[in-house]
Design a protein around this motif. Structure first.
Motif, mmCIF file in Angstrom:
data_model
loop_
_atom_site.group_PDB
_atom_site.id
_atom_site.type_symbol
_atom_site.label_atom_id
_atom_site.label_comp_id
_atom_site.label_asym_id
_atom_site.label_seq_id
_atom_site.Cartn_x
_atom_site.Cartn_y
_atom_site.Cartn_z
ATOM 1 N N ALA A 45 130.539 4.848 85.297
ATOM 2 C CA ALA A 45 130.014 4.715 86.653
ATOM 3 C C ALA A 45 128.647 5.389 86.765
ATOM 4 C CB ALA A 45 130.991 5.345 87.646
ATOM 5 N N PRO A 46 127.807 4.930 87.684
ATOM 6 C CA PRO A 46 126.524 5.598 87.913
ATOM 7 C C PRO A 46 126.722 7.024 88.431
ATOM 8 C CG PRO A 46 126.562 3.418 88.931
ATOM 9 C CD PRO A 46 127.970 3.731 88.537
ATOM 10 N N TYR B 245 119.726 6.892 89.850
ATOM 11 C CA TYR B 245 121.026 7.113 89.248
ATOM 12 C C TYR B 245 120.938 6.829 87.754
ATOM 13 C CZ TYR B 245 123.484 7.467 93.710
ATOM 14 O OH TYR B 245 123.933 7.892 94.935
ATOM 15 N N GLN C 235 123.276 5.609 84.450
ATOM 16 C CA GLN C 235 124.536 4.963 84.115
ATOM 17 C C GLN C 235 124.635 4.761 82.611
ATOM 18 O OE1 GLN C 235 125.252 0.950 85.626
ATOM 19 N NE2 GLN C 235 127.448 1.325 85.747
#
Lengths: 108, 114
Positions: A42-43, A35, A37
């Motif tokens: 938010a991721p 992910y 970020q």
């Protein structure tokens, strides 16, 4: 339980290639995620590997070796907007566990 | 809804008060996660709900923390007798079908305990 390790910080130059490594130990494996970020956000999902090998998606690629408990995220043709934290996450039998993240700083 | 929705986006509370954080997952997603992220830190797993299975509460840091989920919809995270170390961003995520599917995150609730 699960244990996930990744470098805390990395610095790279715009236009270059950077590889962010992740090693893990887990009881039960249901895939590995990366992910992105950005600060204060938010991721967001980048990639998913459940089988060994390389998954390529545009400038980003992710590699997995289940026998070694190892993954990397490869970012090519770095852009300033790639400055962010990159989170390795392992899907175990039940929950999704994240590493502490690698803060990447892209410099001009 | 189109994405994961969390409320409130910001919460300032006095030490010792109880707070309740809400998460609306993406419709149809059976899995729901709560994470805590302190400033400059990674995501700390708190609790995981999957369908009708018993939740995985192994990440809850103390008995002051609890969470509930109604069926496959809304979840609430409750922190009782808040402490200053509870100050963090609380992130909720949902996924279609368990841990092996992509998790979508809400924008989080920034909790400040003064």
């Amino acid at each position: 339980g699960q244990n996930i390790d990744q470098p805390t910080e990395m610095t790279a130059t715009e236009g270059a290639i950077v590889q962010i490594n992740c090693t893990y130990q887990t009881s039960g494996f249901n895939g590995l995620f990366w992910y992105q970020q950005h600060a204060g956000e938010a991721p967001t999902f980048l990639s998913y590997n459940v089988l060994d090998g390389l998954e390529e998606k545009g400038r980003f690629s992710s590699f997995l070796s289940r026998s070694k408990g190892y993954s990397y995220l490869l970012l090519k043709e770095l852009q300033m907007k790639d400055s962010a934290s990159y989170l390795c996450a392992v899907a175990g039998r039940r929950a999704l566990t994240f590493g502490s993240g690698t803060r990447l700083q892209v410099q001009p | 809804g189109a994405g994961v929705s969390q409320s409130p986006s910001n919460k300032v509370t006095e030490k010792g008060k109880d707070v309740e954080l809400r998460c609306d997952p993406i419709s149809g997603h059976t899995a729901l996660y709560w994470y805590r992220q302190r400033l400059g830190q990674g995501l700390e797993f708190l609790i995981y709900f999957q369908g009708n299975s018993a939740p995985d509460k192994s990440g809850l840091p103390s008995d002051r923390f609890s969470a509930e989920r109604t069926g496959e919809s809304v979840s609430t995270l409750t922190i009782q007798r808040t402490q200053q170390e509870d100050s963090a961003v609380y992130l909720c995520a949902s996924s279609l079908d368990g841990s092996g599917t992509e998790a979508f995150f809400g924008q989080g609730t920034r909790l400040t305990v003064v």
